[in-house]
Design a protein around this motif. Structure first.
Motif, PDB file in Angstrom:
ATOM      1  N   ASP A   1       0.829  -1.194   0.000  1.00  0.00           N
ATOM      2  CA  ASP A   1       0.000   0.000   0.000  1.00  0.00           C
ATOM      3  C   ASP A   1       0.867   1.249   0.000  1.00  0.00           C
ATOM      4  O   ASP A   1       1.914   1.296   0.652  1.00  0.00           O
ATOM      5  CB  ASP A   1      -0.907   0.025   1.226  1.00  0.00           C
ATOM      6  CG  ASP A   1      -1.980  -1.039   1.165  1.00  0.00           C
ATOM      7  OD1 ASP A   1      -2.371  -1.413   0.039  1.00  0.00           O
ATOM      8  OD2 ASP A   1      -2.420  -1.490   2.232  1.00  0.00           O
TER       9      ASP A   1
ATOM     10  N   PRO B   1       1.840   4.820   1.238  1.00  0.00           N
ATOM     11  CA  PRO B   1       1.603   5.456   2.543  1.00  0.00           C
ATOM     12  C   PRO B   1       0.686   6.676   2.419  1.00  0.00           C
ATOM     13  O   PRO B   1       0.538   7.245   1.329  1.00  0.00           O
ATOM     14  CB  PRO B   1       3.007   5.868   2.997  1.00  0.00           C
ATOM     15  CG  PRO B   1       3.863   5.817   1.795  1.00  0.00           C
ATOM     16  CD  PRO B   1       3.218   4.902   0.804  1.00  0.00           C
ATOM     17  N   PRO B   2       0.089   7.114   3.525  1.00  0.00           N
ATOM     18  CA  PRO B   2      -0.826   8.260   3.474  1.00  0.00           C
ATOM     19  C   PRO B   2      -0.120   9.568   3.113  1.00  0.00           C
ATOM     20  O   PRO B   2      -0.738  10.487   2.595  1.00  0.00           O
ATOM     21  CB  PRO B   2      -1.427   8.324   4.873  1.00  0.00           C
ATOM     22  CG  PRO B   2      -0.528   7.505   5.725  1.00  0.00           C
ATOM     23  CD  PRO B   2       0.173   6.520   4.843  1.00  0.00           C
ATOM     24  N   PHE B   3       1.162   9.659   3.390  1.00  0.00           N
ATOM     25  CA  PHE B   3       1.951  10.809   2.977  1.00  0.00           C
ATOM     26  C   PHE B   3       3.382  10.366   2.741  1.00  0.00           C
ATOM     27  O   PHE B   3       3.814   9.327   3.242  1.00  0.00           O
ATOM     28  CB  PHE B   3       1.877  11.958   3.998  1.00  0.00           C
ATOM     29  CG  PHE B   3       2.439  11.608   5.338  1.00  0.00           C
ATOM     30  CD1 PHE B   3       3.796  11.768   5.616  1.00  0.00           C
ATOM     31  CD2 PHE B   3       1.617  11.101   6.333  1.00  0.00           C
ATOM     32  CE1 PHE B   3       4.312  11.432   6.854  1.00  0.00           C
ATOM     33  CE2 PHE B   3       2.137  10.763   7.580  1.00  0.00           C
ATOM     34  CZ  PHE B   3       3.491  10.937   7.835  1.00  0.00           C
TER      35      PHE B   3
ATOM     36  N   SER C   1       8.932   7.126   2.209  1.00  0.00           N
ATOM     37  CA  SER C   1       7.937   6.889   3.251  1.00  0.00           C
ATOM     38  C   SER C   1       8.381   7.364   4.629  1.00  0.00           C
ATOM     39  O   SER C   1       7.574   7.418   5.550  1.00  0.00           O
ATOM     40  CB  SER C   1       7.572   5.407   3.310  1.00  0.00           C
ATOM     41  OG  SER C   1       8.728   4.634   3.575  1.00  0.00           O
TER      42      SER C   1
ATOM     43  N   CYS D   1       4.023  15.366   1.243  1.00  0.00           N
ATOM     44  CA  CYS D   1       2.872  15.373   0.326  1.00  0.00           C
ATOM     45  C   CYS D   1       1.969  14.187   0.615  1.00  0.00           C
ATOM     46  O   CYS D   1       2.444  13.077   0.838  1.00  0.00           O
ATOM     47  CB  CYS D   1       3.342  15.251  -1.123  1.00  0.00           C
ATOM     48  SG  CYS D   1       4.221  16.681  -1.756  1.00  0.00           S
ATOM     49  N   ASP D   2       0.661  14.438   0.562  1.00  0.00           N
ATOM     50  CA  ASP D   2      -0.297  13.342   0.559  1.00  0.00           C
ATOM     51  C   ASP D   2      -0.653  13.061  -0.903  1.00  0.00           C
ATOM     52  O   ASP D   2      -0.137  13.719  -1.816  1.00  0.00           O
ATOM     53  CB  ASP D   2      -1.519  13.660   1.426  1.00  0.00           C
ATOM     54  CG  ASP D   2      -2.265  14.919   0.987  1.00  0.00           C
ATOM     55  OD1 ASP D   2      -1.960  15.483  -0.087  1.00  0.00           O
ATOM     56  OD2 ASP D   2      -3.166  15.337   1.733  1.00  0.00           O
ATOM     57  N   VAL D   3      -1.525  12.107  -1.145  1.00  0.00           N
ATOM     58  CA  VAL D   3      -1.861  11.734  -2.524  1.00  0.00           C
ATOM     59  C   VAL D   3      -2.460  12.908  -3.303  1.00  0.00           C
ATOM     60  O   VAL D   3      -2.053  13.152  -4.445  1.00  0.00           O
ATOM     61  CB  VAL D   3      -2.754  10.481  -2.552  1.00  0.00           C
ATOM     62  CG1 VAL D   3      -3.247  10.196  -3.958  1.00  0.00           C
ATOM     63  CG2 VAL D   3      -1.976   9.273  -2.009  1.00  0.00           C
TER      64      VAL D   3
END
Length: 102
Positions: free
Chosen positions: A16, A18-20, A52, A70-72
């Motif tokens: 997965d 990562p969220p940011f 990450s 940065c996030d997605v």
């Protein structure tokens, strides 16, 4: 490592995202004026390297790199403003031997 982790790695399954992530930038004193650094890979495509964790950025990219988190959605905005072909996570781009080309 358990059997399911071994099977996932053997099948080439992706982990997965990562969220940011930490993204290398230029080093202006004012963080608001920094630009995300992109690189041209051997086949001519543009790559954005992301990490990450900050220690991974400093280990794999360059030890004293400036960075932004940065996030997605932020990565999508970067792509919209400056398109890139490849997005790498936790990859060594081989800059440590050639620090001046970042």
């Amino acid at each position: 490592m358990n059997d399911s982790e071994t099977a996932a790695e053997a099948s080439g399954a992706r982990r997965d995202f990562p969220p940011f992530v930490y993204v290398p930038t230029t080093s202006e004193d004012d963080p608001a004026t920094r630009r995300v650094l992109m690189h041209t890979v051997e086949d001519g495509r543009t790559a954005l390297y992301t990490y990450s964790a900050i220690d991974r950025l400093h280990r794999y990219y360059l030890p004293k790199s400036s960075w932004v988190v940065c996030d997605v959605p932020a990565l999508q905005r970067v792509h919209d403003e400056t398109p890139y072909d490849l997005l790498f996570l936790d990859i060594d781009p081989g800059l440590s031997d050639d620090e001046g080309s970042a």
